[in-house]
Design an enzyme around this catalytic site. Structure first.
Site, short mmCIF file in Angstrom:
data_model
loop_
_atom_site.label_atom_id
_atom_site.label_comp_id
_atom_site.label_asym_id
_atom_site.label_seq_id
_atom_site.Cartn_x
_atom_site.Cartn_y
_atom_site.Cartn_z
N SER A 143 0.97 2.55 -8.17
CA SER A 143 -0.80 2.77 -8.42
C SER A 143 -1.29 4.10 -9.13
O SER A 143 -0.36 4.68 -8.87
CB SER A 143 -1.18 2.04 -6.70
OG SER A 143 -3.01 2.91 -6.82
N TYR A 156 -1.66 4.74 2.46
CA TYR A 156 -1.41 3.74 1.01
C TYR A 156 -1.06 5.28 0.25
O TYR A 156 0.29 4.81 -0.69
CB TYR A 156 -2.50 3.13 1.12
CG TYR A 156 -2.04 2.04 -0.47
CD1 TYR A 156 -0.81 1.30 -0.71
CD2 TYR A 156 -2.76 2.31 -1.76
CE1 TYR A 156 -1.05 0.65 -1.65
CE2 TYR A 156 -2.49 1.82 -2.81
CZ TYR A 156 -1.61 1.41 -2.67
OH TYR A 156 -1.79 0.45 -3.84
#
Length: 262
Positions: A143, A156
């Site tokens: 990401s 995360y």
């Protein structure tokens, strides 16, 4: 990457979102598939759609990859298939939103198990065979969160930083072979992933949004061209590298401001 369109592609987290879109991109190119996700009913439905649309062989395996023995189960299942798996797409993962001190500790630990441990374990199981055949590769999904710390999504962001640096290191280790190791770093992508993470309050998710099909096309094109890091969208590419130009504490503070619940 040395691979023909008869090489089987294994995609984890393949029942929806970016994983399913990546499966479509490889199927469009004639690759047989092995789709892995938790929801067997969704896998069956989506596999029928892929067969009808592209006429490729699609196998499915329902598995919760956060379970310690799941990667080995997937590997053992894949070894029975012909044609064999030659491309591994590690897409399965999830996020959680909110202050870490108020989070569910079991959920945070499971996030590390799925986003990091399962990806590492599957890569370790499959990569030696790819190298032995000098064919195929690994596409890991990280990401743009990988490029800086992320207050209110601390775990995360940290897991995706691992995926990025791990993938870049493996790409260098396999240099000189026909193996490709790529890492996809998408920005915000509206999928079930975001709904599960309950991140609707984060303003960060309104920046650089691209749909899953656009992200998947960039991912597969980049992988097949041997790119190490694939960041779809100009805004996301700028956002990924901008933190290098400012003090790390400032980059973290900016993310916090964008992520603070409204």
């Amino acid at each position: 990457m040395k691979a023909g369109n008869t090489d089987r592609v294994l995609v984890t987290g393949a029942s929806s979102g970016i994983g399913l879109a990546i499966a479509h991109e490889f199927a469009r190119r004639g690759h047989p598939l092995l789709l892995v996700a938790r929801r067997e009913d969704k896998l069956r439905s989506e596999s029928r759609g892929l067969v009808d649309a592209y006429g490729v062989d699609v196998r499915i395996l329902a598995a919760d990859l956060s379970a310690p023995d799941a990667p080995r189960t997937v590997f053992d299942f894949a070894r029975l298939l012909e044609p064999s798996v030659t491309v591994l797409v590690n897409n399965a993962g999830f996020a959680a939103y909110g202050p870490f001190s108020e989070s569910d500790p079991d959920r945070e630990v499971n996030m590390v198990r799925l986003n990091v441990e399962a990806l590492l374990h599957l890569t370790r199981l499959f990569l030696p065979g790819f190298l032995e055949r000098d064919r195929g590769g690994v596409l890991n999904v990280a990401s743009t969160a990988a490029f800086q710390p992320g207050p209110y999504m601390a775990t995360y962001f940290a897991t995706k930083a691992f995926v990025l640096t791990f993938s870049e290191a493996l790409a260098d280790e396999t240099r000189g072979s026909s193996i490709t190791v790529s890492v996809l770093c998408p920005g915000p992508t509206p999928t079930e992933f975001q709904e599960r993470a309950a991140v609707q309050q984060s303003r960060l998710l309104n920046l650089g949004r691209l749909d899953a099909d656009t992200v998947a096309l960039a991912a597969v094109r980049g992988f097949l061209r041997g790119k190490r890091v694939v960041i779809p969208g100009m805004f996301n590419r700028i956002g990924a590298f901008a933190p290098r130009l400012v003090p790390r504490s400032l980059a973290t503070a900016i993310v916090r401001r964008l992520q603070t619940p409204r």
